[in-house]
Enzyme design. Structure first.
Site, PDB file in Angstrom:
ATOM      1  N   LYS A  82       0.865  -1.304  -0.086  1.00 56.24           N
ATOM      2  CA  LYS A  82       0.071   0.064  -0.149  1.00 56.24           C
ATOM      3  C   LYS A  82       1.108   1.237  -0.042  1.00 56.24           C
ATOM      4  O   LYS A  82       1.904   1.146   0.622  1.00 56.24           O
ATOM      5  CB  LYS A  82      -0.806  -0.246   1.233  1.00 56.24           C
ATOM      6  N   SER A 157      -9.436   2.094   2.758  1.00 54.26           N
ATOM      7  CA  SER A 157      -8.562   2.941   1.905  1.00 54.26           C
ATOM      8  C   SER A 157      -7.545   1.907   1.278  1.00 54.26           C
ATOM      9  O   SER A 157      -6.997   2.301   0.349  1.00 54.26           O
ATOM     10  CB  SER A 157      -7.908   3.998   2.794  1.00 54.26           C
ATOM     11  N   SER A 181      -9.837  -0.269   7.321  1.00 57.12           N
ATOM     12  CA  SER A 181      -9.224  -0.251   5.851  1.00 57.12           C
ATOM     13  C   SER A 181      -8.544  -1.391   5.192  1.00 57.12           C
ATOM     14  O   SER A 181      -8.296  -1.413   4.143  1.00 57.12           O
ATOM     15  CB  SER A 181      -8.274   0.811   5.451  1.00 57.12           C
TER      16      SER A 181
HETATM   17  N1  GLN Z   1     -13.106   4.513   6.473  1.00 55.07           N
HETATM   18  C1  GLN Z   1     -12.538   5.181   7.442  1.00 55.07           C
HETATM   19  C2  GLN Z   1     -11.935   6.407   7.407  1.00 55.07           C
HETATM   20  O1  GLN Z   1     -11.934   6.928   6.441  1.00 55.07           O
HETATM   21  C3  GLN Z   1     -11.212   4.143   7.878  1.00 55.07           C
HETATM   22  C4  GLN Z   1     -10.250   4.326   6.897  1.00 55.07           C
HETATM   23  C5  GLN Z   1      -8.918   3.544   7.479  1.00 55.07           C
HETATM   24  O2  GLN Z   1      -9.193   2.384   8.101  1.00 55.07           O
HETATM   25  N2  GLN Z   1      -7.745   3.917   7.193  1.00 55.07           N
HETATM   26  O3  GLN Z   1     -11.331   7.118   8.391  1.00 55.07           O
END
Ligand code: GLN
Length: 505
Positions: A82, A157, A181
């Site tokens: 990532k 994400s 994410s």
């Molecule tokens: N959807 C959540 C956010 O936007 C989690 C994102 C994540 O786990 N990095 O904060």
């Protein structure tokens, strides 16, 4: 795609390793064929930076180790990172214009450990900007598409990571999970992944979002492969102040002991396992296709000897406001470092220092990131701190207590959905960013409580234009990551959801 050796029937990472040891294929050939496949599937937009020379150099080093008889369980296995993990050589953008040309002078600990294990990196994977999002539509470099239906989001994400694994471009990838994410894109793309116990994996060299919530975790096809990856990256790191000083080998001991207990139990390997089903996870708002898939999975667990226990996590809904105060608060502080002075985007036109900083930030950060910075700054400011930030911290403690009560007194693991529904269409929520925030309801609590959770595929939503994967998560208590993966692996021995592949790309 079908010509890729990754798709040619090797049985996960173990199968690839065997083929490498038996010289059916070399690490360099595997890497080259994966690079070719990435080129053929660029409509997915999963990769942000590929560099064949860097990849092939790692592959040749892996081949030399294999030839010398010094291979480990991951040597020669292609992976990708990532784009929130800093990497020497490959750019690290975190999906942001702010870091569009940033190349780190060092590797993140996770990257370093996987390199030391002999994996071969294919490059950097697209993600939501600074890991903020649930659909991978917030990347400055365009959305990632779901390999099961290219009009659908892959989740976020870590959308590039999940899409790359689901498309068979790599057998495993790294991700990060601040509020879901790893688990949510894994579920929406039909692959497996873990959000480890907070402190189990080093955060050193991971571009920070919400530091008290962020954890790195791998995605792969099967729970077994997730375990192999996690075993390579977990462990104490003096460079991360929040790294837990737990003796090496804790993960494999927990995993091996769980497997041994399962084997000893014979025909009902999960005999006595109490699986808690939180009432609040199965109420209105959960798509019936997801509820049915989880109900069917529960029957599989019961056939393996497990027992269902109805539990309550009464503060489930409050995880959303608590998280969306705490995460932006931490983000606003973490992102303060992007000032156009030391690194990152710098505006070309400005009048003085203040103007330079504000223009650089306005140009470098995308809409969602700016929204979070504003929100975070607001809840931390004088007069609002007590009303929002402190209140959210109190909620966080209560949410963690709910999990502890359930896991200490009522059940051994908690089973629930990952996302209220299968992947939505690209662009569907563009008018209302908060719609995506609400869909994080089942994942956020785990991060607020620092618990481990494994997401694995358990069915499909067949009511859509094309069948879309559905996932479930198994949540355990701190440092029971190995046990969760052993339970998930047992389920995958009697089901084949994790082996399904999207038909065409
Ligand atoms: N959807 C959540 C956010 O936007 C989690 C994102 C994540 O786990 N990095 O904060």
């Amino acid at each position: 795609m079908s010509q890729s050796p990754l798709h040619a029937g090797f049985d996960g990472i173990a199968g690839l390793r065997l083929a490498l040891d038996q010289r059916q294929v070399s690490a360099a050939e595997l890497a080259q064929s994966a690079l070719d496949a990435i080129g053929r599937t660029d409509t997915l937009n999963a990769f942000l930076h590929v560099d064949a020379d860097l990849t092939l150099a790692q592959a040749r080093a892996a081949d030399a180790r294999i030839a010398a008889g010094q291979a480990g369980p991951l040597t020669g296995v292609p992976i990708a990172h990532k784009d929130t993990f800093v990497t020497q050589g490959w750019r690290t953008t975190a999906g942001s214009r702010m870091l569009a040309n940033y190349v780190s002078p060092f590797d993140a600990t996770v990257v370093e450990k996987l390199l030391a294990a002999g994996t071969v990196s294919l490059g950097k994977l697209n993600c939501d900007e600074f890991a903020m999002g649930s659909a991978n539509e917030n990347s400055a470099f365009g959305p990632v598409r779901n390999p099961w239906d290219q009009d659908a989001v892959p989740g976020g994400s870590s959308g590039g990571s999940a899409a790359a694994v689901a498309a068979g471009l790599v057998p495993a990838a790294t991700g990060t999970d601040t509020g879901g994410s790893v688990r949510q894109p894994a579920a929406l793309c039909g692959v497996s992944g873990i959000k480890p116990t907070y402190g189990a994996v080093s955060r050193f060299g991971i571009i920070a979002y919400g530091s008290s919530l962020d954890q790195a975790g791998p995605l792969a096809r099967s729970a077994r492969d997730v375990y192999l990856m996690l075993d390579a990256i977990a462990g104490f790191d003096a460079k991360d102040a929040t790294s837990h000083d737990i003796p090496d080998g804790w993960l494999s001991r927990d995993y091996d002991a769980s497997q041994a207990a399962q084997a000893a139990a014979g025909a009902r390997p999960l005999e006595g396992l109490r699986i808690g089903l939180p009432r609040e996870y199965f109420s209105d708002g959960l798509d019936p296709q997801v509820a049915d898939a989880i109900e069917a999975a529960l029957r599989e667990f019961e056939a393996l000897g497990a027992r269902r226990v109805d539990i309550s996590l009464p503060r489930t809904e409050l995880a959303i406001p608590a998280y969306y105060v705490i995460a932006p608060a931490e983000a606003s502080s973490n992102l303060a470092r992007y000032d156009g002075v030391r690194y990152g985007h710098r505006a070309e036109q400005f009048t003085d220092l203040n103007d330079m900083i504000s223009r650089s930030r306005a140009e470098g950060f995308g809409t969602e990131t700016q929204r979070r910075i504003l929100l975070g700054t607001y809840v931390l400011s004088h007069g609002y701190y007590d009303a929002y930030y402190l209140q959210a911290q109190r909620l966080r403690r209560l949410i963690a207590e709910d999990f502890q009560k359930a896991l200490r007194e009522e059940c051994d693991v908690i089973l629930g959905p990952v996302s209220p529904q299968a992947a939505r269409r690209i662009g569907e929520n563009s008018d209302d960013p908060r719609a995506d925030w609400l869909s994080d309801i089942y994942t956020l609590g785990v991060n607020l409580a620092g618990l481990p959770s494994v997401a694995i595929p358990c069915g499909f939503d067949t009511t859509r234009a094309k069948p879309l994967p559905v996932g479930m998560q198994l949540i355990g208590n701190h440092f029971q990551d190995g046990r969760l993966l052993a339970i998930a692996e047992r389920y995958q021995q009697v089901t084949d959801w994790h082996q399904r592949k999207p038909e065409s790309l």
